[in-house]
Design an enzyme around this catalytic site. Structure first.
Site, PDB file in Angstrom:
ATOM      1  N   CYS A  12     -16.009 -12.428   9.708  1.00 48.73           N
ATOM      2  CA  CYS A  12     -16.176 -13.521   8.749  1.00 48.73           C
ATOM      3  C   CYS A  12     -14.787 -13.892   8.224  1.00 48.73           C
ATOM      4  CB  CYS A  12     -17.156 -13.155   7.636  1.00 48.73           C
ATOM      5  SG  CYS A  12     -16.641 -11.787   6.576  1.00 48.73           S
ATOM      6  N   ARG A  18     -19.953 -11.145   4.218  1.00 50.45           N
ATOM      7  CA  ARG A  18     -20.898 -11.272   5.335  1.00 50.45           C
ATOM      8  C   ARG A  18     -20.688 -10.237   6.430  1.00 50.45           C
ATOM      9  NH1 ARG A  18     -19.497 -17.381   6.295  1.00 50.45           N
ATOM     10  NH2 ARG A  18     -17.500 -16.437   5.702  1.00 50.45           N
ATOM     11  N   ASP A 127     -21.824 -18.557   3.374  1.00 47.97           N
ATOM     12  CA  ASP A 127     -20.920 -17.670   2.644  1.00 47.97           C
ATOM     13  C   ASP A 127     -21.433 -17.476   1.213  1.00 47.97           C
ATOM     14  OD1 ASP A 127     -18.839 -16.281   1.557  1.00 47.97           O
ATOM     15  OD2 ASP A 127     -17.287 -17.536   2.463  1.00 47.97           O
TER      16      ASP A 127
HETATM   17  P1  4NP Z   1     -16.745 -13.394   3.472  1.00 53.47           P
HETATM   18  O1  4NP Z   1     -16.685 -14.165   2.072  1.00 53.47           O
HETATM   19  O2  4NP Z   1     -15.955 -14.249   4.452  1.00 53.47           O
HETATM   20  O3  4NP Z   1     -18.194 -13.370   3.809  1.00 53.47           O
HETATM   21  O4  4NP Z   1     -16.142 -12.036   3.259  1.00 53.47           O
HETATM   22  C1  4NP Z   1     -15.502 -14.512   1.404  1.00 53.47           C
HETATM   23  C2  4NP Z   1     -14.814 -13.543   0.714  1.00 53.47           C
HETATM   24  C3  4NP Z   1     -13.679 -13.884   0.013  1.00 53.47           C
HETATM   25  C4  4NP Z   1     -13.236 -15.210  -0.009  1.00 53.47           C
HETATM   26  C5  4NP Z   1     -13.952 -16.166   0.687  1.00 53.47           C
HETATM   27  C6  4NP Z   1     -15.073 -15.816   1.398  1.00 53.47           C
HETATM   28  N1  4NP Z   1     -12.084 -15.568  -0.766  1.00 53.47           N
HETATM   29  O5  4NP Z   1     -11.840 -16.765  -0.928  1.00 53.47           O
HETATM   30  O6  4NP Z   1     -11.381 -14.668  -1.253  1.00 53.47           O
END
Ligand code: 4NP
Length: 157
Positions: A12, A18, A127
């Protein structure tokens, strides 16, 4: 990796919501089925290297009986395209970002996680990072369906 032991990397953006949830769901499902597999997760970004999963992701997984507190964020590398059979991306942007570093001689197959789920209403795992707790329950629904489909495949159903 070996023919008998599948190696699957969940991908991800941040590797704190995710993909660690997908890794945790897959670890639980493969263990319950008695199917040996090498399972890991990574992010396309370097934003959360070394960090534990988001507390909301940990809490959702704990409610489902899976402990992901020991997982730590890491960034996708070119080497991953040789070390894994499958790299399963949460969303279309992750696919684009992964393709940027995919070596020409890559042996891993890069796919969307939800390609594995028949009749999925979405193609991307939404997300949950910017939303509320409900988003994490929806993510669990998606990643557990992916994990179950993978187990059915590798068990030979
Ligand atoms: P992930 O979600 O891709 O599912 O781990 C996110 C986690 C952190 C961030 C964005 C999406 N961020 O902007 O820090």
């Amino acid at each position: 990796m070996s023919v008998n032991k599948p190696a699957i990397l969940f991908l991800c953006l941040g590797n704190i919501c995710r993909s660690p949830m997908a890794e945790g769901a897959a670890r639980a499902a493969f263990a319950a089925a008695g199917v040996d597999a090498h399972l890991d997760s990574a992010g396309t970004s370097d934003w959360h290297i070394g960090r534990a999963p988001d507390p909301r992701a940990q809490a959702e997984m704990a409610r489902r009986g899976a402990d992901i507190s020991m997982l730590r964020g890491r960034q996708l590398s070119a080497q991953d395209f040789y070390d894994f059979d499958l790299i399963l991306a949460a969303d279309a942007q992750n696919m684009v970002d992964a393709e940027q570093i995919m070596p020409d001689a890559a042996t891993a197959k890069l796919q969307l996680m939800l390609d594995w789920v028949e009749h999925s209403q979405r193609s991307s795992v939404t997300d949950p990072y910017y939303g509320d707790e409900d988003g994490f329950a929806e993510t669990w629904g998606d990643v557990s369906a992916v994990a179950d489909a993978l187990v059915r495949h590798y068990r030979g159903d």
